[in-house]
Design an enzyme around this catalytic site. Structure first.
Site, short mmCIF file in Angstrom:
data_model
loop_
_atom_site.label_atom_id
_atom_site.label_comp_id
_atom_site.label_asym_id
_atom_site.label_seq_id
_atom_site.Cartn_x
_atom_site.Cartn_y
_atom_site.Cartn_z
CG HIS A 1 7.31 11.80 -25.64
ND1 HIS A 1 5.96 11.59 -25.75
CD2 HIS A 1 7.46 12.82 -24.76
CE1 HIS A 1 5.32 12.45 -24.97
NE2 HIS A 1 6.21 13.20 -24.37
NE ARG B 1 1.27 17.15 -13.05
CZ ARG B 1 1.85 16.31 -12.21
NH1 ARG B 1 1.45 16.26 -10.96
NH2 ARG B 1 2.83 15.52 -12.60
CE LYS C 1 5.97 17.55 -14.26
NZ LYS C 1 6.12 16.25 -14.85
NE ARG D 1 -4.11 -1.88 1.94
CZ ARG D 1 -4.08 -2.92 2.75
NH1 ARG D 1 -3.17 -2.97 3.71
NH2 ARG D 1 -4.94 -3.89 2.62
CG ASN E 1 -0.90 17.23 -21.04
OD1 ASN E 1 -0.02 16.39 -21.15
ND2 ASN E 1 -1.82 17.19 -20.11
CG HIS F 1 0.24 11.93 -26.13
ND1 HIS F 1 -0.35 12.51 -25.02
CD2 HIS F 1 1.49 11.59 -25.74
CE1 HIS F 1 0.51 12.52 -24.02
NE2 HIS F 1 1.64 11.97 -24.43
CD GLU G 1 7.98 16.64 -22.99
OE1 GLU G 1 7.33 17.65 -22.66
OE2 GLU G 1 7.45 15.60 -23.42
CD GLU H 1 -3.35 16.73 -15.80
OE1 GLU H 1 -2.25 16.21 -15.52
OE2 GLU H 1 -3.97 16.48 -16.84
CE LYS I 1 -0.02 14.02 -14.52
NZ LYS I 1 -0.29 14.57 -15.85
CG HIS J 1 2.50 16.39 -24.49
ND1 HIS J 1 3.25 17.55 -24.51
CD2 HIS J 1 3.31 15.44 -23.95
CE1 HIS J 1 4.45 17.30 -24.00
NE2 HIS J 1 4.51 16.03 -23.66
P1 NAD Z 1 13.16 5.55 -21.72
O1 NAD Z 1 13.04 5.47 -20.26
O2 NAD Z 1 12.65 4.40 -22.51
O3 NAD Z 1 14.66 5.85 -22.11
C1 NAD Z 1 15.03 5.93 -23.46
C2 NAD Z 1 16.20 5.00 -23.78
O4 NAD Z 1 17.38 5.57 -23.23
C3 NAD Z 1 16.09 3.60 -23.16
O5 NAD Z 1 16.52 2.67 -24.10
C4 NAD Z 1 17.05 3.64 -21.98
O6 NAD Z 1 17.59 2.37 -21.69
C5 NAD Z 1 18.10 4.57 -22.48
N1 NAD Z 1 18.84 5.32 -21.46
C6 NAD Z 1 18.36 5.89 -20.34
N2 NAD Z 1 19.32 6.60 -19.74
C7 NAD Z 1 20.43 6.46 -20.47
C8 NAD Z 1 21.75 6.97 -20.38
N3 NAD Z 1 22.11 7.84 -19.43
N4 NAD Z 1 22.64 6.60 -21.33
C9 NAD Z 1 22.29 5.76 -22.35
N5 NAD Z 1 21.06 5.28 -22.51
C10 NAD Z 1 20.14 5.63 -21.58
O7 NAD Z 1 12.38 6.84 -22.29
P2 NAD Z 1 12.25 8.34 -21.81
O8 NAD Z 1 12.21 9.13 -23.06
O9 NAD Z 1 13.21 8.72 -20.75
O10 NAD Z 1 10.80 8.35 -21.12
C11 NAD Z 1 9.64 8.06 -21.85
C12 NAD Z 1 8.59 7.59 -20.87
O11 NAD Z 1 8.39 8.59 -19.86
C13 NAD Z 1 7.23 7.36 -21.51
O12 NAD Z 1 6.72 6.13 -21.07
C14 NAD Z 1 6.39 8.52 -20.99
O13 NAD Z 1 5.02 8.17 -20.88
C15 NAD Z 1 7.01 8.78 -19.64
N6 NAD Z 1 6.82 10.13 -19.11
C16 NAD Z 1 6.35 10.27 -17.84
C17 NAD Z 1 6.16 11.52 -17.31
C18 NAD Z 1 5.67 11.68 -15.89
O14 NAD Z 1 5.40 12.82 -15.47
N7 NAD Z 1 5.58 10.62 -15.13
C19 NAD Z 1 6.47 12.68 -18.05
C20 NAD Z 1 6.97 12.50 -19.34
C21 NAD Z 1 7.15 11.21 -19.87
N1 GLY Z 2 4.25 15.37 -17.95
C1 GLY Z 2 3.06 16.05 -17.58
C2 GLY Z 2 2.80 16.08 -16.12
O1 GLY Z 2 3.62 15.65 -15.33
O2 GLY Z 2 1.77 16.52 -15.72
#
Ligand code: NAD
Ligand code: GLY
Length: 390
Positions: free
Chosen positions: A270, A246, A231, A124, A250, A257, A188, A241, A146, A253
C-alpha cells in the site's frame, strides 16, 4: 511516552486516548482497567501476530483479572471479508460474549478494520480497543474509527464508523515487522507531514533511512505521536468525512489505490503505491502552479529515497483511469484530488482526466530515469579477503 486525545464533538462526551510508548504492550492490562473495565475480552489478531505478540497481550489482561481469549484469523487482506466477520460473530455467540464484552484488535490494518467492523455490528455494537502492530496501522488505521471489510466489487465498500475506547501503540512491536512493511507505514506518515506539518516533513528529510531501520526507537515514537496528533486533529473536525477536511488524508491515494488495484494488490505494498501516487499528485499541483518548483523537488527527492518496485510495463492508462473514476471522492462524474499547496498545506480540487494522464506520463519518465541512474551507478568494489582496511 505520549498521550494524545481524540476529541469528538460534542466534547468532552466522546474522547479517547491514544497512548504511544515503546514497551507499552506490557501496560495493556493497566490501560484496559482504567479506560474500559469490561470483564471479558476477545483478542482478535492474525496468525502471524498471534505467534509474535498475542501471549504478552493475553498475559497483561489476565494479570488484571480479565477473562480474555485469543481469536485468530489468517494473515492477509483476504480476511477482511464478510465471511470472516461472520466466523467471528459465530465465535462470539458460541462463547456467550454479551454487550459488556470488549473486542481487542491486535494487529495491522486488516485486523483493525475487520475487528472494528465486528465490534460495530455485533449485538448492534460493543466496545473495542486497538493495539496496532504495523507502522501503517500505528500512524493511520488505528485512529479515527473507520472500520470495514472488502466486497468482491471493491475494497472497503462495507463498513461503519465506530470509535474505540483507547488505542495503545507500542513501537517496540515493529522490531518483528519486515523492513518493507515499515517503509510502507512511513509513507503514510510522510503524507501527514505533507498535508499539515512541514517540520515533520523536514524530520523525514533528515532521518528517513534511520527511521525505517528502527535505529532509535524514541525517534520513531516521536514521529508516530506527531503523525497520530495530525490525524486526531483532522478526525475531530470532520469525523464522517462530511466537510472534505478528512478527505485530505487521501493525498496520494487516488492514484495510489488505482495502482494497487490495477496490479492486483500483489506487486506493490500500500505504501509503495501511495508513494507513486504522492509523486503523481504533486506533479499535478506543480503543473497547475499551486506547488512551487522548489517544494515539488523536495517531494521528489524525499520519495526517491523510499525503496519501491518499478511500475509494471503493461499498466494501461485506461484501466488506471477507470479505477480513478470510481474513487470515493468523485462527485457527479467529476474527478476530485487532494492537491498540495505547499509542504504542510493541501486542498481538495476538481481535476481533468488529461491532467491525470500527464501525471502518469511523468511517473513513467521518472521511473525510467531512476532505473537508468541505478544501472549507471558504479558497483562497490568487493572487500579484500580478510576484511576492509581500517
Ligand atoms: P496487514 O494488517 O495485512 O499487515 C501486514 C502484514 O504484517 C501481515 O502479514 C501481518 O500479519 C504482519 N504483521 C503485523 N504486525 C506485525 C508485526 N509486529 N511483526 C511481524 N509481522 C506483522 O496490513 P497493514 O499494512 O497494516 O494494513 C493494511 C490495511 O489497512 C488495508 O486493508 C487498508 O485498507 C487498511 N487501512 C485502514 C485504515 C483506516 O483508517 N481504517 C487506514 C489505512 C489503511
Ligand atoms: N485513512 C484515511 C482516513 O482514516 O480517513
Amino acid at each position: 511516552m505520549s498521550e494524545i486525545w481524540v476529541e469528538l464533538p460534542p466534547a468532552p462526551a466522546r474522547r479517547y486516548p491514544v497512548h504511544v510508548e515503546a514497551g507499552g504492550l506490557e501496560r495493556l492490562g493497566e490501560l484496559y482497567t482504567r479506560h474500559v473495565a469490561g470483564a471479558r475480552a476477545a483478542i482478535v489478531t492474525d496468525r502471524t501476530v498471534e505467534k509474535l505478540h498475542a501471549r504478552r497481550a493475553l498475559q497483561a489482561l489476565k494479570a488484571r483479572g480479565v477473562d480474555a481469549q485469543v481469536v485468530p484469523v489468517p494473515a492477509g487482506e483476504s480476511s477482511k471479508s464478510l465471511e470472516w466477520a461472520d466466523r467471528l460473530y459465530t465465535r462470539l455467540i458460541w462463547g456467550r460474549f454479551d454487550r459488556e464484552a470488549v473486542i481487542v484488535a491486535l494487529g495491522g490494518g486488516v485486523v483493525i478494520d475487520l475487528a472494528g467492523f465486528v465490534a460495530a455490528t455485533y449485538l448492534r455494537g460493543v466496545r473495542w480497543v486497538v493495539v496496532p502492530t504495523t507502522l501503517l496501522a500505528q500512524v493511520d488505521a488505528s485512529v479515527g474509527g473507520k472500520t470495514g471489510v472488502n466486497h468482491r466489487l471493491g475494497k472497503n465498500l462495507i463498513g461503519a464508523f465506530h470509535q474505540p475506547e483507547f488505542v495503545l501503540i507500542d513501537p517496540e512491536t515493529l522490531r518483528t515487522l519486515p523492513e518493507r512493511e515499515r517503509w510502507s507505514g512511513l509513507v503514510e506518515a510522510i503524507k501527514h507531514g505533507l498535508i499539515r506539518d512541514e517540520a515533520l516533513f523536514e524530520r523525514f528529510e533528515r532521518e528517513l533511512e534511520a527511521l525505517a531501520r528502527l535505529e532509535d526507537v524514541s525517534a520513531l515514537e516521536a514521529v508516530i505521536a506527531r503523525s497520530v496528533a495530525i490525524k486526531a486533529e483532522i478526525v475531530a473536525r470532520d469525523e464522517r468525512e462530511a466537510t472534505g477536511l478528512r478527505a485530505l488524508l487521501n493525498l496520494g491515494h487516488t492514484v495510489g489505490h488505482a495502482l494497487e488495484a490495477a496490479t492486483g494488490y500483489r506487486a506493490l505494498t500500500h505504501g509503495e503505491a501511495v508513494a507513486w501516487g504522492l509523486l503523481a499528485e504533486a506533479w499535478i499541483a506543480r503543473a497547475r502552479g499551486r506547488l512551487s518548483p522548489e517544494a515539488f523537488e523536495r517531494v521528489v527527492r524525499l520519495l526517491a529515497r523510499v525503496p519501491k518496485p518499478s511500475l509494471p510495463e503493461d499498466l494501461a492508462n485506461e484501466e488506471l483511469l477507470e479505477y480513478i473514476r470510481r474513487d470515493k471522492k468523485a462527485r457527479r462524474g467529476g474527478l476530485r484530488l487532494v492537491l498540495l499547496e505547499g509542504i504542510g498545506r493541501a486542498e481538495l480540487a476538481e481535476v481533468e482526466e488529461v491532467e491525470i494522464l500527464q501525471a502518469l506520463r511523468f511517473l513513467r519518465d521518472h521511473d525510467a530515469q531512476a532505473q537508468d541512474n541505478r544501472a549507471r551507478r558504479p558497483r562497490a568494489e568487493p572487500e579484500p579477503p580478510g576484511g576492509a582496511e581500517p
